[in-house]
Motif scaffolding. Structure first.
Motif, PDB file in Angstrom:
ATOM      1  N   ARG A   4      12.939   7.219  13.231  1.00  0.00           N
ATOM      2  CA  ARG A   4      12.931   6.939  14.662  1.00  0.00           C
ATOM      3  C   ARG A   4      11.815   6.024  15.129  1.00  0.00           C
ATOM      4  N   GLU A   5      10.716   5.986  14.364  1.00  0.00           N
ATOM      5  CA  GLU A   5       9.556   5.243  14.856  1.00  0.00           C
ATOM      6  C   GLU A   5       9.043   4.192  13.868  1.00  0.00           C
ATOM      7  N   PHE A   6       8.816   4.616  12.621  1.00  0.00           N
ATOM      8  CA  PHE A   6       8.127   3.709  11.696  1.00  0.00           C
ATOM      9  C   PHE A   6       9.013   2.550  11.258  1.00  0.00           C
ATOM     10  N   LEU A   7      10.234   2.826  10.866  1.00  0.00           N
ATOM     11  CA  LEU A   7      11.105   1.753  10.390  1.00  0.00           C
ATOM     12  C   LEU A   7      11.359   0.679  11.437  1.00  0.00           C
ATOM     13  N   PRO A   8      11.675   1.049  12.691  1.00  0.00           N
ATOM     14  CA  PRO A   8      11.859  -0.010  13.689  1.00  0.00           C
ATOM     15  C   PRO A   8      10.601  -0.858  13.887  1.00  0.00           C
ATOM     16  N   ALA A   9       9.438  -0.218  13.911  1.00  0.00           N
ATOM     17  CA  ALA A   9       8.192  -0.963  14.105  1.00  0.00           C
ATOM     18  C   ALA A   9       7.895  -1.844  12.897  1.00  0.00           C
ATOM     19  N   ALA A  10       8.132  -1.319  11.701  1.00  0.00           N
ATOM     20  CA  ALA A  10       7.890  -2.113  10.491  1.00  0.00           C
ATOM     21  C   ALA A  10       8.841  -3.295  10.418  1.00  0.00           C
ATOM     22  N   LYS A  11      10.069  -3.101  10.830  1.00  0.00           N
ATOM     23  CA  LYS A  11      11.031  -4.207  10.843  1.00  0.00           C
ATOM     24  C   LYS A  11      10.557  -5.324  11.759  1.00  0.00           C
ATOM     25  N   LYS A  12      10.081  -4.959  12.926  1.00  0.00           N
ATOM     26  CA  LYS A  12       9.576  -5.955  13.873  1.00  0.00           C
ATOM     27  C   LYS A  12       8.365  -6.686  13.311  1.00  0.00           C
ATOM     28  N   ALA A  13       7.551  -5.980  12.527  1.00  0.00           N
ATOM     29  CA  ALA A  13       6.338  -6.571  11.958  1.00  0.00           C
ATOM     30  C   ALA A  13       6.604  -7.326  10.660  1.00  0.00           C
ATOM     31  N   GLY A  14       7.841  -7.294  10.161  1.00  0.00           N
ATOM     32  CA  GLY A  14       8.163  -7.988   8.921  1.00  0.00           C
ATOM     33  C   GLY A  14       7.693  -7.264   7.677  1.00  0.00           C
ATOM     34  N   ILE A  15       7.619  -5.935   7.739  1.00  0.00           N
ATOM     35  CA  ILE A  15       7.120  -5.138   6.614  1.00  0.00           C
ATOM     36  C   ILE A  15       8.285  -4.387   5.968  1.00  0.00           C
ATOM     37  N   GLN A  16       8.425  -4.526   4.658  1.00  0.00           N
ATOM     38  CA  GLN A  16       9.422  -3.786   3.916  1.00  0.00           C
ATOM     39  C   GLN A  16       8.902  -2.378   3.614  1.00  0.00           C
TER      40      GLN A  16
ATOM     41  N   TYR B   7       5.255  -1.328   2.265  1.00  0.00           N
ATOM     42  CA  TYR B   7       4.554  -0.049   2.392  1.00  0.00           C
ATOM     43  C   TYR B   7       5.404   1.044   1.782  1.00  0.00           C
ATOM     44  N   PHE B   8       4.800   1.843   0.885  1.00  0.00           N
ATOM     45  CA  PHE B   8       5.447   3.016   0.311  1.00  0.00           C
ATOM     46  C   PHE B   8       5.160   4.203   1.228  1.00  0.00           C
ATOM     47  N   TYR B   9       6.185   4.677   1.911  1.00  0.00           N
ATOM     48  CA  TYR B   9       6.059   5.719   2.942  1.00  0.00           C
ATOM     49  C   TYR B   9       6.307   7.088   2.297  1.00  0.00           C
ATOM     50  N   LEU B  10       5.263   7.905   2.229  1.00  0.00           N
ATOM     51  CA  LEU B  10       5.355   9.230   1.613  1.00  0.00           C
ATOM     52  C   LEU B  10       5.992  10.218   2.584  1.00  0.00           C
ATOM     53  N   ILE B  11       7.044  10.870   2.123  1.00  0.00           N
ATOM     54  CA  ILE B  11       7.712  11.915   2.910  1.00  0.00           C
ATOM     55  C   ILE B  11       7.353  13.253   2.290  1.00  0.00           C
TER      56      ILE B  11
ATOM     57  N   ILE C 271       3.026  10.949  12.398  1.00  0.00           N
ATOM     58  CA  ILE C 271       2.550   9.645  11.963  1.00  0.00           C
ATOM     59  C   ILE C 271       2.221   8.801  13.191  1.00  0.00           C
ATOM     60  N   ASP C 272       1.046   8.200  13.189  1.00  0.00           N
ATOM     61  CA  ASP C 272       0.665   7.302  14.281  1.00  0.00           C
ATOM     62  C   ASP C 272       1.174   5.904  13.932  1.00  0.00           C
ATOM     63  N   THR C 273       2.406   5.645  14.288  1.00  0.00           N
ATOM     64  CA  THR C 273       3.057   4.397  13.886  1.00  0.00           C
ATOM     65  C   THR C 273       2.343   3.159  14.406  1.00  0.00           C
ATOM     66  N   PRO C 274       1.948   3.081  15.696  1.00  0.00           N
ATOM     67  CA  PRO C 274       1.275   1.852  16.151  1.00  0.00           C
ATOM     68  C   PRO C 274       0.008   1.533  15.359  1.00  0.00           C
ATOM     69  N   LYS C 275      -0.801   2.529  15.084  1.00  0.00           N
ATOM     70  CA  LYS C 275      -2.034   2.272  14.335  1.00  0.00           C
ATOM     71  C   LYS C 275      -1.746   1.925  12.882  1.00  0.00           C
TER      72      LYS C 275
ATOM     73  N   ASP D 158       0.849  -1.178   0.000  1.00  0.00           N
ATOM     74  CA  ASP D 158       0.000   0.000   0.000  1.00  0.00           C
ATOM     75  C   ASP D 158       0.887   1.232   0.000  1.00  0.00           C
ATOM     76  N   TYR D 159       0.325   2.324  -0.515  1.00  0.00           N
ATOM     77  CA  TYR D 159       1.027   3.607  -0.527  1.00  0.00           C
ATOM     78  C   TYR D 159       0.159   4.661   0.138  1.00  0.00           C
ATOM     79  N   GLY D 160       0.785   5.494   0.979  1.00  0.00           N
ATOM     80  CA  GLY D 160       0.098   6.658   1.536  1.00  0.00           C
ATOM     81  C   GLY D 160      -1.041   6.274   2.452  1.00  0.00           C
ATOM     82  N   GLY D 161      -2.033   7.183   2.531  1.00  0.00           N
ATOM     83  CA  GLY D 161      -3.172   6.948   3.413  1.00  0.00           C
ATOM     84  C   GLY D 161      -2.764   6.822   4.863  1.00  0.00           C
ATOM     85  N   GLU D 162      -1.740   7.585   5.253  1.00  0.00           N
ATOM     86  CA  GLU D 162      -1.198   7.428   6.599  1.00  0.00           C
ATOM     87  C   GLU D 162      -2.174   7.915   7.667  1.00  0.00           C
ATOM     88  N   ILE D 163      -2.112   7.286   8.824  1.00  0.00           N
ATOM     89  CA  ILE D 163      -2.882   7.723   9.986  1.00  0.00           C
ATOM     90  C   ILE D 163      -1.991   8.647  10.803  1.00  0.00           C
TER      91      ILE D 163
END
Length: 564
Positions: free
Chosen positions: A102-114, A86-90, A69-73, A51-56
C-alpha cells in the motif's frame, strides 16, 4: 548523539552545504539550505546497485500499536544513496506485507527504485515467520507475482539462508514455488540467498532450472567473519564460473552491519574496501549486482558493542563455529619488552570471554584456554568458560621468577585450543594492562601500536577492537560516496558521447575503486572542466550539478566527533 535527520531536508543536502572547515562536523541547524531538494531518480540500467534491510520505522505506533515502515524517510535515504534496487524484508512486523503493497511499492515506483521481496526460511520462522503466508512459499510467490503485475518495479523474490534449508526447499518444491510466481507474472525472478560454501557444482546442477540467479553474501567462509576480505575475489570468481554456463547472474551482498555470533560490526574500512571491490567487479562484469547488508539509515552509537574494560579498545580473539582449529593452535598478541634490573616484576590485566548460551558448558569446558606467556613459557592460564559471559575479571601475575636477570622478554596474551570438541563460536578479550618493574607500549589497546598479532590457524582471528560511536553514520557516508560515484560514472558513460570523456570517467572510477581520494578529486575537477566547455547534450547542467555534489562528498570528513 547524532541527529536523526527526520526533517524535510535530505541528509545529502546537509552534507553538501557543509563549510568543510578544517574537517570538522558542522552544527546541524534549520538554517541549512538544501542544494538538492528534489534529487532525480537513479537511472535504469542492468547493474543492480542496492541495499537490504535496515528499514526506518515510524517513531510513533499507529492505531494497531505497530511501528510501521516509514516509507517517506526510507525513499529519501535510498534516493540519497543513488541505489536502483532495495531488498524489502518481510518479517519484523505482521504489517510489513501491507506496508509494502500500500505504501512502499507506489513510492518506490515513483522514485525509480526496483524492489525485491525478501523472505525468511523455515529455520528462521520457528519463533516468528513472514506474515501473512508464513512458510507457504507457493502462496508467497503467487501473491508477489500477482502484486508485480500492478507494480512492475517489484522484480522478484529472495529467500534467506536457502542452502541451509534444502531439506525443505527440495528441487521439486522449488520448482513449484517458481512456477507459482511465473504463472502470475512470467517476468518474476527468484534469487536464493546462499553463502559461498553452498554454491557448488551439485547445487547448480540440481537447481539451475528452478532459480534465476544467486545472491551470495560474503563472510569469509569457511572462517565466518567480517574482519578479512582476502578471500573475496577468489570466492566471487569461483561462484561466477559455476553460474555462468547456465546464464545465472551473481549478486554480491556485503556486510555493512554485524554478522551474528561475532564480536563486533564491520569497520568503516572493511565496508569501504568491500564496496569498492564490488563496484569494480560490476564494471568488469564479474557480478551483476551489489547489495549492502543492513546499511543503517538512522544513526546512533551501537552501545552494546562497547565491551572494553577501559577506554574504547581491547584485544580480542575470535573463533568461528567450525572444526578448523585443532589442538595446539593459538592466536593473540605479542610484545617484546626491554627490562631494567628490578626486585619485582608484576603484570595485572583484565580478561573476559563470550560463548553461546545454548551449548552446554560441559561440552565447552577444556576446549580453549586463555594464556599469558613469557617467552614460550605459559605462566598463567584460565579455561574459557569458567567465568560469566561478557564479564571482565582482573588478574595479577608475579613475573619475577620469569623475568629476573633478563635483558628482554616476549610477553604474549593468547587463546590456545587445548583439545578438540564440539564446534561453537567463541571470542575473548584482554584489556587494561598494568605493569610493575617494566613498561608496555599501548597497554590499553587504544591504538594499533606496540603489539604484534599472531595466529597459527586462519580459524582463530586476533583483532584490536575499538568501539566507534560514529560507525553507523560513517559507514553510511562511505557507501553513499561510492554508490553516487558509480551512478555518476554510469551517467558520464551513457549520456556524454566521445572517447575523451569516457576515458576520463574510467580513470576517475579507477581512482575511486582504488581508494585514491585526492587523485579522484583532481580527476573529477578535470571532468567538470570538460563538461563546462562541452556543448550539444541535454543533461549538461544536471551532470555538472552531480559532479559538484560528488566533489563535495569527496572532501567531507566522515569522522565527526560524536558523543554517546
Amino acid at each position: 548523539m547524532i541527529p536523526s535527520f527526520c526533517g524535510k531536508r535530505s541528509f545529502l543536502a546537509v552534507i553538501l552545504t557543509l563549510g568543510l572547515a578544517a574537517g570538522l562536523w558542522p552544527s546541524w541547524s534549520d538554517a541549512t539550505v538544501s542544494v538538492m531538494s528534489n534529487p532525480t531518480p537513479p537511472p535504469s540500467f542492468s547493474a543492480m546497485i542496492g541495499d537490504y534491510g535496515g528499514e526506518i520505522r515510524e517513531a510513533k505506533p499507529r492505531k494497531d500499536g505497530i511501528h510501521h515502515i516509514d516509507t517517506p524517510k526510507m525513499i529519501q535515504r535510498l534516493r540519497e544513496l543513488k541505489v536502483n534496487t532495495y531488498f524489502y524484508l518481510i518479517w519484523h512486523e505482521p504489517t510489513d506485507w501491507d506496508d509494502l503493497r500500500r505504501e512502499f511499492l507506489p513510492a518506490a515506483k515513483k522514485a525509480g527504485i526496483q524492489v525485491w521481496a525478501y523472505l525468511v526460511p523455515p529455520s528462521e520462522a520457528m519463533e516468528k515467520s513472514s506474515e501473512p503466508f508464513g512458510t507457504d512459499y507457493v502462496a508467497w510467490f503467487r501473491a508477489i507475482g500477482h502484486l508485480s503485475r500492478t507494480f512492475p518495479n517489484l522484480k522478484g523474490v529472495v529467500i534467506d539462508d536457502f542452502n541451509d534449508n534444502r531439506r525443505f526447499f527440495t528441487v521439486r518444491y522449488t520448482e513449484r514455488i517458481q512456477r507459482a510466481g511465473k504463472a502470475e507474472n512470467p517476468n518474476l525472478l527468484f534469487y536464493p540467498q546462499i553463502y559461498f560454501p553452498g554454491i557448488t557444482t551439485d547445487f547448480i546442477e540440481k537447481y539451475h532450472h528452478a532459480i534465476d540467479g544467486v545472491v551470495m553474501t560474503f563472510r569469509d567462509d569457511k572462517y565466518r567473519n567480517t574482519h578479512r576480505l582476502q578471500s573475496l575475489p577468489g570466492q566471487v570468481e569461483q561462484a561466477r564460473q559455476l553460474l555462468a554456463p547456465h546464464g545465472l547472474p551473481l549478486v554480491l551482498m556485503v556486510h555493512a552491519s554485524k554478522l551474528s555470533a561475532t564480536p563486533a560490526s564491520p569497520t568503516v574500512s572493511y565496508v569501504d574496501k568491500a564496496v569498492r571491490y564490488g563496484l569494480n567487479a560490476l564494471r568488469n562484469q564479474r557480478i551483476q549486482g551489489l547489495i549492502t547488508y543492513v546499511l543503517h539509515k538512522v544513526w546512533f552509537p551501537e552501545v552494546k558493542e562497547r565491551l572494553a574494560r577501559s577506554g574504547t579498545g581491547y584485544a580480542s580473539v575470535f573463533v568461528a563455529p567450525n572444526n578448523l582449529t585443532r589442538t595446539g593452535t593459538s592466536a593473540g598478541f605479542r610484545q617484546k619488552v626491554r627490562l631494567s634490573p628490578s626486585s619485582r616484576y608484576r603484570l595485572t590485566f583484565s580478561y573476559m570471554s563470550v560463548y553461546p548460551d545454548q551449548v552446554p558448558l560441559a561440552k565447552m569446558t577444556g576446549q580453549y584456554q586463555m594464556q599469558l606467556r613469557v617467552d614460550r613459557r605459559v605462566v598463567w592460564r584460565r579455561d574459557l568458560v569458567t567465568q560469566e559471559r561478557e564479564r571482565w575479571e582482573d588478574q595479577t601475575v608475579d613475573l619475577t621468577p620469569y623475568l629476573r636477570g633478563k635483558p628482554s622478554a616476549l610477553i604474549t596474551l593468547c587463546l590456545t585450543r587445548i583439545k578438540n570438541g564440539r564446534p561453537a563460536w567463541i571470542y575473548m578479550g584482554f584489556d587494561r594492562l598494568k605493569t610493575e618493574g617494566f613498561t608496555l607500549d599501548n597497554p590499553d589497546f587504544e591504538s594499533d601500536e606496540g603489539w604484534t598479532a599472531i595466529s597459527t590457524s586462519p580459524g582463530m582471528i586476533p583483532s584490536m577492537l575499538r568501539f566507534d560511536p560514529g560507525r553507523r553514520i560513517r559507514v553510511y557516508i562511505t557507501v553513499m560516496r561510492l554508490y553516487r560515484a558509480f551512478d555518476l560514472y554510469h551517467r558520464l558513460r551513457s549520456e556524454v558521447h566521445g572517447p575523451l570523456v569516457h576515458e576520463l570517467a574510467e580513470r576517475w572510477m579507477d581512482s575511486m575503486t582504488e581508494g585514491k581520494r585526492e587523485e579522484s578529486v583532481r580527476q573529477l575537477e578535470e571532468i567538470m572542466r570538460f563538461l563546462a566547455t562541452e556543448r550539444g547534450f541535454p543533461s549538461q547542467e544536471a551532470l555538472l550539478r552531480h559532479c559538484r555534489e560528488m566533489h563535495h562528498l569527496l572532501q567531507v570528513n566522515e569522522s565527526p566527533a560524536i558523543s554517546d
